[in-house]
Design a protein around this motif. Structure first.
Motif, PDB file in Angstrom:
ATOM      1  N   MET A 119     -20.996 -16.809  31.659  1.00  0.00           N
ATOM      2  CA  MET A 119     -20.301 -15.207  31.024  1.00  0.00           C
ATOM      3  C   MET A 119     -22.076 -14.670  30.655  1.00  0.00           C
ATOM      4  SD  MET A 119     -18.427 -14.415  27.230  1.00  0.00           S
ATOM      5  CE  MET A 119     -18.572 -13.565  26.525  1.00  0.00           C
ATOM      6  N   PHE A 120     -22.723 -15.171  30.052  1.00  0.00           N
ATOM      7  CA  PHE A 120     -24.084 -15.145  29.996  1.00  0.00           C
ATOM      8  C   PHE A 120     -24.867 -15.753  30.766  1.00  0.00           C
ATOM      9  CE2 PHE A 120     -21.937 -13.822  26.406  1.00  0.00           C
ATOM     10  CZ  PHE A 120     -22.195 -12.596  26.077  1.00  0.00           C
ATOM     11  N   ASP A 121     -25.104 -15.238  32.059  1.00  0.00           N
ATOM     12  CA  ASP A 121     -26.090 -15.454  32.693  1.00  0.00           C
ATOM     13  C   ASP A 121     -27.328 -15.264  33.165  1.00  0.00           C
ATOM     14  OD1 ASP A 121     -23.548 -17.773  33.721  1.00  0.00           O
ATOM     15  OD2 ASP A 121     -23.618 -16.382  35.207  1.00  0.00           O
ATOM     16  N   ASP A 122     -27.233 -13.995  32.222  1.00  0.00           N
ATOM     17  CA  ASP A 122     -29.086 -13.920  32.150  1.00  0.00           C
ATOM     18  C   ASP A 122     -30.258 -14.556  30.801  1.00  0.00           C
ATOM     19  OD1 ASP A 122     -27.518 -12.712  30.170  1.00  0.00           O
ATOM     20  OD2 ASP A 122     -28.436 -10.379  29.997  1.00  0.00           O
ATOM     21  N   LEU A 123     -29.183 -15.687  30.353  1.00  0.00           N
ATOM     22  CA  LEU A 123     -29.639 -16.332  29.074  1.00  0.00           C
ATOM     23  C   LEU A 123     -30.505 -17.404  29.597  1.00  0.00           C
ATOM     24  CD1 LEU A 123     -27.140 -16.003  26.408  1.00  0.00           C
ATOM     25  CD2 LEU A 123     -29.437 -14.512  26.467  1.00  0.00           C
ATOM     26  N   PRO A 124     -32.140 -17.497  29.187  1.00  0.00           N
ATOM     27  CA  PRO A 124     -32.798 -18.819  29.290  1.00  0.00           C
ATOM     28  C   PRO A 124     -31.620 -20.676  29.191  1.00  0.00           C
ATOM     29  CG  PRO A 124     -33.500 -18.046  27.714  1.00  0.00           C
ATOM     30  CD  PRO A 124     -32.318 -16.993  27.929  1.00  0.00           C
ATOM     31  N   PRO A 125     -31.945 -20.791  30.090  1.00  0.00           N
ATOM     32  CA  PRO A 125     -30.881 -22.449  29.941  1.00  0.00           C
ATOM     33  C   PRO A 125     -31.653 -23.443  28.326  1.00  0.00           C
ATOM     34  CG  PRO A 125     -32.801 -22.301  31.622  1.00  0.00           C
ATOM     35  CD  PRO A 125     -32.854 -20.685  31.451  1.00  0.00           C
ATOM     36  N   ASP A 126     -33.065 -22.456  28.409  1.00  0.00           N
ATOM     37  CA  ASP A 126     -33.129 -23.764  27.657  1.00  0.00           C
ATOM     38  C   ASP A 126     -33.196 -23.801  26.107  1.00  0.00           C
ATOM     39  OD1 ASP A 126     -36.810 -22.880  27.095  1.00  0.00           O
ATOM     40  OD2 ASP A 126     -35.797 -21.967  28.762  1.00  0.00           O
ATOM     41  N   LEU A 127     -33.180 -24.797  24.948  1.00  0.00           N
ATOM     42  CA  LEU A 127     -33.191 -24.357  23.410  1.00  0.00           C
ATOM     43  C   LEU A 127     -34.535 -23.188  23.117  1.00  0.00           C
ATOM     44  CD1 LEU A 127     -31.611 -24.566  21.385  1.00  0.00           C
ATOM     45  CD2 LEU A 127     -32.472 -27.267  21.000  1.00  0.00           C
ATOM     46  N   GLU A 128     -35.720 -24.014  23.428  1.00  0.00           N
ATOM     47  CA  GLU A 128     -36.621 -23.530  22.699  1.00  0.00           C
ATOM     48  C   GLU A 128     -36.649 -22.121  23.405  1.00  0.00           C
ATOM     49  OE1 GLU A 128     -41.554 -24.032  22.636  1.00  0.00           O
ATOM     50  OE2 GLU A 128     -40.422 -25.603  23.829  1.00  0.00           O
ATOM     51  N   ARG A 129     -36.258 -21.311  24.067  1.00  0.00           N
ATOM     52  CA  ARG A 129     -36.474 -19.875  24.975  1.00  0.00           C
ATOM     53  C   ARG A 129     -35.097 -19.470  23.917  1.00  0.00           C
ATOM     54  NH1 ARG A 129     -37.255 -18.795  30.916  1.00  0.00           N
ATOM     55  NH2 ARG A 129     -36.367 -20.805  30.961  1.00  0.00           N
ATOM     56  N   LEU A 130     -34.412 -20.319  23.914  1.00  0.00           N
ATOM     57  CA  LEU A 130     -32.873 -19.471  23.418  1.00  0.00           C
ATOM     58  C   LEU A 130     -32.774 -19.305  21.695  1.00  0.00           C
ATOM     59  CD1 LEU A 130     -30.034 -21.294  24.574  1.00  0.00           C
ATOM     60  CD2 LEU A 130     -30.102 -18.921  24.476  1.00  0.00           C
ATOM     61  N   GLU A 131     -33.704 -20.055  20.728  1.00  0.00           N
ATOM     62  CA  GLU A 131     -34.384 -20.092  19.682  1.00  0.00           C
ATOM     63  C   GLU A 131     -35.490 -19.096  19.229  1.00  0.00           C
ATOM     64  OE1 GLU A 131     -35.118 -24.358  18.627  1.00  0.00           O
ATOM     65  OE2 GLU A 131     -33.240 -24.676  18.000  1.00  0.00           O
ATOM     66  N   THR A 132     -35.990 -18.666  20.283  1.00  0.00           N
ATOM     67  CA  THR A 132     -37.060 -17.463  19.902  1.00  0.00           C
ATOM     68  C   THR A 132     -36.080 -16.214  20.213  1.00  0.00           C
ATOM     69  OG1 THR A 132     -38.471 -18.830  21.062  1.00  0.00           O
ATOM     70  CG2 THR A 132     -39.273 -17.160  20.995  1.00  0.00           C
ATOM     71  N   LEU A 133     -35.341 -16.405  20.907  1.00  0.00           N
ATOM     72  CA  LEU A 133     -34.600 -14.860  21.227  1.00  0.00           C
ATOM     73  C   LEU A 133     -34.042 -14.590  19.535  1.00  0.00           C
ATOM     74  CD1 LEU A 133     -33.074 -14.866  24.870  1.00  0.00           C
ATOM     75  CD2 LEU A 133     -34.690 -13.259  23.741  1.00  0.00           C
ATOM     76  N   ARG A 134     -32.938 -15.306  19.983  1.00  0.00           N
ATOM     77  CA  ARG A 134     -32.682 -15.961  18.772  1.00  0.00           C
ATOM     78  C   ARG A 134     -33.502 -15.071  17.675  1.00  0.00           C
ATOM     79  NH1 ARG A 134     -30.752 -16.008  14.063  1.00  0.00           N
ATOM     80  NH2 ARG A 134     -28.228 -16.968  13.269  1.00  0.00           N
ATOM     81  N   THR A 135     -34.539 -15.636  17.011  1.00  0.00           N
ATOM     82  CA  THR A 135     -35.103 -14.962  16.179  1.00  0.00           C
ATOM     83  C   THR A 135     -35.969 -13.956  16.201  1.00  0.00           C
ATOM     84  OG1 THR A 135     -36.550 -17.400  15.694  1.00  0.00           O
ATOM     85  CG2 THR A 135     -37.466 -16.024  14.539  1.00  0.00           C
ATOM     86  N   TRP A 136     -36.200 -14.080  16.788  1.00  0.00           N
ATOM     87  CA  TRP A 136     -36.883 -12.399  17.719  1.00  0.00           C
ATOM     88  C   TRP A 136     -35.422 -11.244  17.123  1.00  0.00           C
ATOM     89  CZ3 TRP A 136     -40.934  -9.184  18.666  1.00  0.00           C
ATOM     90  CH2 TRP A 136     -40.131  -8.318  19.090  1.00  0.00           C
ATOM     91  N   HIS A 137     -34.093 -11.491  18.087  1.00  0.00           N
ATOM     92  CA  HIS A 137     -32.817 -10.641  17.790  1.00  0.00           C
ATOM     93  C   HIS A 137     -32.890 -10.252  16.226  1.00  0.00           C
ATOM     94  CE1 HIS A 137     -32.198  -8.715  21.348  1.00  0.00           C
ATOM     95  NE2 HIS A 137     -32.936 -10.434  22.118  1.00  0.00           N
ATOM     96  N   ALA A 138     -32.607 -11.742  15.469  1.00  0.00           N
ATOM     97  CA  ALA A 138     -32.954 -11.866  13.279  1.00  0.00           C
ATOM     98  C   ALA A 138     -33.938 -10.748  12.674  1.00  0.00           C
ATOM     99  CB  ALA A 138     -32.722 -13.203  13.103  1.00  0.00           C
TER     100      ALA A 138
END
Length: 114
Positions: A1-20
């Motif tokens: 579904m969201f294939d454009d998101l990075p696969p690793d946890l570290e970058r996902l958490e970074t993105l989440r922090t940025w958007h928060a």
């Protein structure tokens, strides 16, 4: 579904922090705008409440001869209008100062010239 998101946890958490952080900034701005609009609404309401009951409009010259009597808040009253009480407005009408034909302060005051 969201294939454009990075696969690793570290970058996902970074993105989440940025958007928060962005959501926090947006929420803060929403609060500021709402507060400013509420202040403007309160200021407008306070201005309307402070409108005098009666106005006497004066002429341009130094002697400031009254030109007309208005109901407070009359849109036809000029910038040279000053607030007054009902007794002074009645005395002005009795003294020959014309009543505004738009707001009819003589009717509001119960003054019948005669």
């Amino acid at each position: 579904m969201f294939d454009d998101l990075p696969p690793d946890l570290e970058r996902l958490e970074t993105l989440r922090t940025w958007h928060a952080m962005w959501v926090e900034r947006i929420d803060a701005r929403i609060r500021q705008v709402r507060e400013r609009e509420e202040q403007q609404t309160r200021a407008a309401a306070a201005t309307e409440e402070r409108a005098p009951d009666w106005l006497i409009e004066y002429g341009l010259n130094r002697d400031a001869v009254p030109n007309a009597v208005h109901v407070g808040g009359c849109r036809m009253a000029g910038k040279r209008s000053k607030p007054t009480d009902s007794d002074t407005a009645r005395r002005a009408l009795a003294g020959g100062v014309p009543a505004c034909s738009f707001c009819r302060p003589d009717t509001e005051l119960g003054y019948l010239d005669g």
